[in-house]
Design a protein around this motif. Sequence first.
Motif, PDB file in Angstrom:
ATOM      1  N   LEU A   1      -4.170  -2.001   7.045  1.00 55.70           N
ATOM      2  CA  LEU A   1      -3.786  -2.855   6.029  1.00 55.70           C
ATOM      3  C   LEU A   1      -2.115  -2.539   5.663  1.00 55.70           C
ATOM      4  O   LEU A   1      -2.174  -1.378   5.384  1.00 55.70           O
ATOM      5  N   THR A   2      -1.300  -3.548   5.695  1.00 56.25           N
ATOM      6  CA  THR A   2      -0.014  -3.164   5.137  1.00 56.25           C
ATOM      7  C   THR A   2       0.378  -3.851   3.974  1.00 56.25           C
ATOM      8  O   THR A   2       1.292  -3.491   3.273  1.00 56.25           O
ATOM      9  N   GLY A   3      -0.538  -4.893   3.524  1.00 58.60           N
ATOM     10  CA  GLY A   3      -0.329  -5.396   2.154  1.00 58.60           C
ATOM     11  C   GLY A   3      -1.382  -6.393   1.649  1.00 58.60           C
ATOM     12  O   GLY A   3      -2.072  -6.700   2.646  1.00 58.60           O
ATOM     13  N   VAL A   4      -1.802  -6.305   0.555  1.00 55.53           N
ATOM     14  CA  VAL A   4      -2.899  -7.127   0.149  1.00 55.53           C
ATOM     15  C   VAL A   4      -2.604  -8.214  -0.841  1.00 55.53           C
ATOM     16  O   VAL A   4      -1.446  -7.942  -1.704  1.00 55.53           O
TER      17      VAL A   4
ATOM     18  N   PHE B   1      -6.443 -12.087   0.788  1.00 50.09           N
ATOM     19  CA  PHE B   1      -5.831 -12.049   2.062  1.00 50.09           C
ATOM     20  C   PHE B   1      -5.172 -10.620   2.065  1.00 50.09           C
ATOM     21  O   PHE B   1      -4.649  -9.976   1.270  1.00 50.09           O
ATOM     22  N   ALA B   2      -5.040  -9.969   3.440  1.00 50.09           N
ATOM     23  CA  ALA B   2      -4.138  -8.880   3.836  1.00 50.09           C
ATOM     24  C   ALA B   2      -3.385  -9.090   5.023  1.00 50.09           C
ATOM     25  O   ALA B   2      -3.983  -9.883   5.999  1.00 50.09           O
ATOM     26  N   THR B   3      -2.310  -8.324   5.265  1.00 52.81           N
ATOM     27  CA  THR B   3      -1.527  -8.456   6.443  1.00 52.81           C
ATOM     28  C   THR B   3      -1.881  -7.144   7.195  1.00 52.81           C
ATOM     29  O   THR B   3      -2.260  -6.258   6.398  1.00 52.81           O
ATOM     30  N   VAL B   4      -1.865  -7.016   8.293  1.00 54.01           N
ATOM     31  CA  VAL B   4      -2.313  -5.680   9.168  1.00 54.01           C
ATOM     32  C   VAL B   4      -1.232  -5.718  10.307  1.00 54.01           C
ATOM     33  O   VAL B   4      -0.542  -6.363  10.479  1.00 54.01           O
ATOM     34  N   ALA B   5      -1.405  -4.391  10.575  1.00 56.44           N
ATOM     35  CA  ALA B   5      -0.705  -3.844  11.718  1.00 56.44           C
ATOM     36  C   ALA B   5      -1.613  -2.864  12.845  1.00 56.44           C
ATOM     37  O   ALA B   5      -2.472  -2.074  11.987  1.00 56.44           O
TER      38      ALA B   5
ATOM     39  N   LEU C   1       0.754  -1.095  -0.042  1.00 54.18           N
ATOM     40  CA  LEU C   1       0.000   0.056   0.149  1.00 54.18           C
ATOM     41  C   LEU C   1       0.994   1.184   0.066  1.00 54.18           C
ATOM     42  O   LEU C   1       2.084   1.236   0.505  1.00 54.18           O
ATOM     43  N   PRO C   2       0.342   2.368  -0.465  1.00 57.26           N
ATOM     44  CA  PRO C   2      -1.143   2.360  -1.102  1.00 57.26           C
ATOM     45  C   PRO C   2      -1.122   2.142  -2.434  1.00 57.26           C
ATOM     46  O   PRO C   2      -0.138   1.916  -3.009  1.00 57.26           O
TER      47      PRO C   2
ATOM     48  N   CYS D   1     -13.856  -6.177  -1.299  1.00 52.01           N
ATOM     49  CA  CYS D   1     -13.674  -5.435  -0.505  1.00 52.01           C
ATOM     50  C   CYS D   1     -12.551  -4.495  -0.398  1.00 52.01           C
ATOM     51  O   CYS D   1     -12.392  -3.669   0.635  1.00 52.01           O
ATOM     52  N   LEU D   2     -11.428  -4.880  -1.208  1.00 56.13           N
ATOM     53  CA  LEU D   2     -10.128  -4.056  -1.119  1.00 56.13           C
ATOM     54  C   LEU D   2      -9.717  -3.315  -2.108  1.00 56.13           C
ATOM     55  O   LEU D   2      -8.707  -3.086  -2.603  1.00 56.13           O
ATOM     56  N   GLU D   3     -10.970  -2.745  -2.748  1.00 59.43           N
ATOM     57  CA  GLU D   3     -10.562  -1.625  -3.885  1.00 59.43           C
ATOM     58  C   GLU D   3     -10.196  -0.555  -3.392  1.00 59.43           C
ATOM     59  O   GLU D   3      -9.494   0.456  -4.003  1.00 59.43           O
ATOM     60  N   SER D   4     -10.173  -0.002  -1.861  1.00 60.10           N
ATOM     61  CA  SER D   4      -9.554   1.175  -1.505  1.00 60.10           C
ATOM     62  C   SER D   4      -8.744   0.869  -0.320  1.00 60.10           C
ATOM     63  O   SER D   4      -9.205   1.321   0.964  1.00 60.10           O
ATOM     64  N   PRO D   5      -7.639   0.130  -0.302  1.00 58.90           N
ATOM     65  CA  PRO D   5      -7.222  -0.798   1.010  1.00 58.90           C
ATOM     66  C   PRO D   5      -6.462   0.249   1.620  1.00 58.90           C
ATOM     67  O   PRO D   5      -6.107   0.053   3.173  1.00 58.90           O
ATOM     68  N   TYR D   6      -5.851   1.484   1.071  1.00 55.43           N
ATOM     69  CA  TYR D   6      -5.003   2.093   1.719  1.00 55.43           C
ATOM     70  C   TYR D   6      -5.606   3.367   2.798  1.00 55.43           C
ATOM     71  O   TYR D   6      -5.074   3.732   3.737  1.00 55.43           O
ATOM     72  N   THR D   7      -6.994   3.228   2.651  1.00 51.20           N
ATOM     73  CA  THR D   7      -7.785   3.814   3.734  1.00 51.20           C
ATOM     74  C   THR D   7      -9.076   2.991   4.325  1.00 51.20           C
ATOM     75  O   THR D   7      -9.335   3.261   5.454  1.00 51.20           O
ATOM     76  N   THR D   8      -8.562   1.552   4.370  1.00 56.18           N
ATOM     77  CA  THR D   8      -9.282   0.645   4.911  1.00 56.18           C
ATOM     78  C   THR D   8      -8.556   0.102   6.254  1.00 56.18           C
ATOM     79  O   THR D   8      -7.394   0.049   6.459  1.00 56.18           O
ATOM     80  N   VAL D   9      -9.562   0.032   7.450  1.00 54.74           N
ATOM     81  CA  VAL D   9      -9.055  -0.500   8.692  1.00 54.74           C
ATOM     82  C   VAL D   9      -9.921  -1.451   9.000  1.00 54.74           C
ATOM     83  O   VAL D   9     -11.177  -1.538   8.742  1.00 54.74           O
ATOM     84  N   PHE D  10      -9.448  -2.525   9.871  1.00 52.30           N
ATOM     85  CA  PHE D  10     -10.018  -3.612  10.400  1.00 52.30           C
ATOM     86  C   PHE D  10     -10.202  -3.703  11.992  1.00 52.30           C
ATOM     87  O   PHE D  10      -9.282  -3.495  12.633  1.00 52.30           O
ATOM     88  N   ALA D  11     -11.706  -3.678  12.347  1.00 48.51           N
ATOM     89  CA  ALA D  11     -12.022  -3.879  14.037  1.00 48.51           C
ATOM     90  C   ALA D  11     -12.444  -5.260  14.155  1.00 48.51           C
ATOM     91  O   ALA D  11     -13.579  -5.245  14.086  1.00 48.51           O
ATOM     92  N   PRO D  12     -11.352  -6.093  14.839  1.00 53.36           N
ATOM     93  CA  PRO D  12     -11.962  -7.230  15.200  1.00 53.36           C
ATOM     94  C   PRO D  12     -12.896  -7.299  16.265  1.00 53.36           C
ATOM     95  O   PRO D  12     -12.602  -6.218  17.214  1.00 53.36           O
TER      96      PRO D  12
END
Length: 258
Positions: A118-121, A139-143, A6-7, A93-104
């Motif tokens: 997201l750090t990589g898709v 799949f994506a990696t996250v930080a 990303l981005p 769902c990952l068409e705008s990954p650089y603005t996407t955040v994940f809330a488990p």
Amino acid sequence: MIHRMLPRPARRIRARRASRILLALTAMAALLGVDLPDAAAGPPLGVTAWARPDTTADRVGALFADGLDGGHFCTAAVVRSDDRDVIATAAHCLESPYTTVFAPGYRDGEAPYGLWRLTGVYLAPGWTEDQDPDDDIAFATVAPVDGGQSGSVEDLVGGFPVAAEQPDDAAVTVIGYPRTLESPLRCANTTDLFSETQRRIGCPDLSSGTSGSPWLVDGALTGVLGGHEDGGSVPEISYSAVMGDQAVELYREAADAG
């Protein structure tokens, strides 16, 4: 396989058609299942109800645009990896990954396990080149966002194993977040093949926002809500691309990325 750090340019997410919630969900809450998402543990097959907070539901989260104020638009789930930092969702769902955040484990405006950027898709060429519905899994990696959490997301909530080659009539549990709700829904049912590459399930009220929801068989992720018609044009029938060699290879790439 396509690995994009990303981005990358943003594109509009295509939403599935929303519907009003038809069920008396609160009345079903007492019927919800235990930790492992097997079809016998919750409401009757084909009934959608609230997903109670437990170790299974906490591995599932909502995808937001920018942050909690941006609204959630898709669902994702933590899967096992060596570095304990991989999530699975639908490719669309990952068409705008650089603005996407994940809330488990997101519920009622709260992100109990923090927000994860997201750090990589990891997307299949069939999706990036042609938006092939058979490749609508990613799949994506996250930080952690702004160092808001120490450790990894899997350390906090655990992760689902990934399993391919399921029987045509597998019993699947789906957990996801409709856009209009602030807590996840759960439904289990037997599935069948819509085609050789697409699986379908009958579950009401899995409307817009549930794209990317994990499809779980005996506690393992076997697909995500997506594929045909971005997962379905009506909320009563949903689809997942059959997880084949391509998707497994994407998962391995993400899991080995470090």
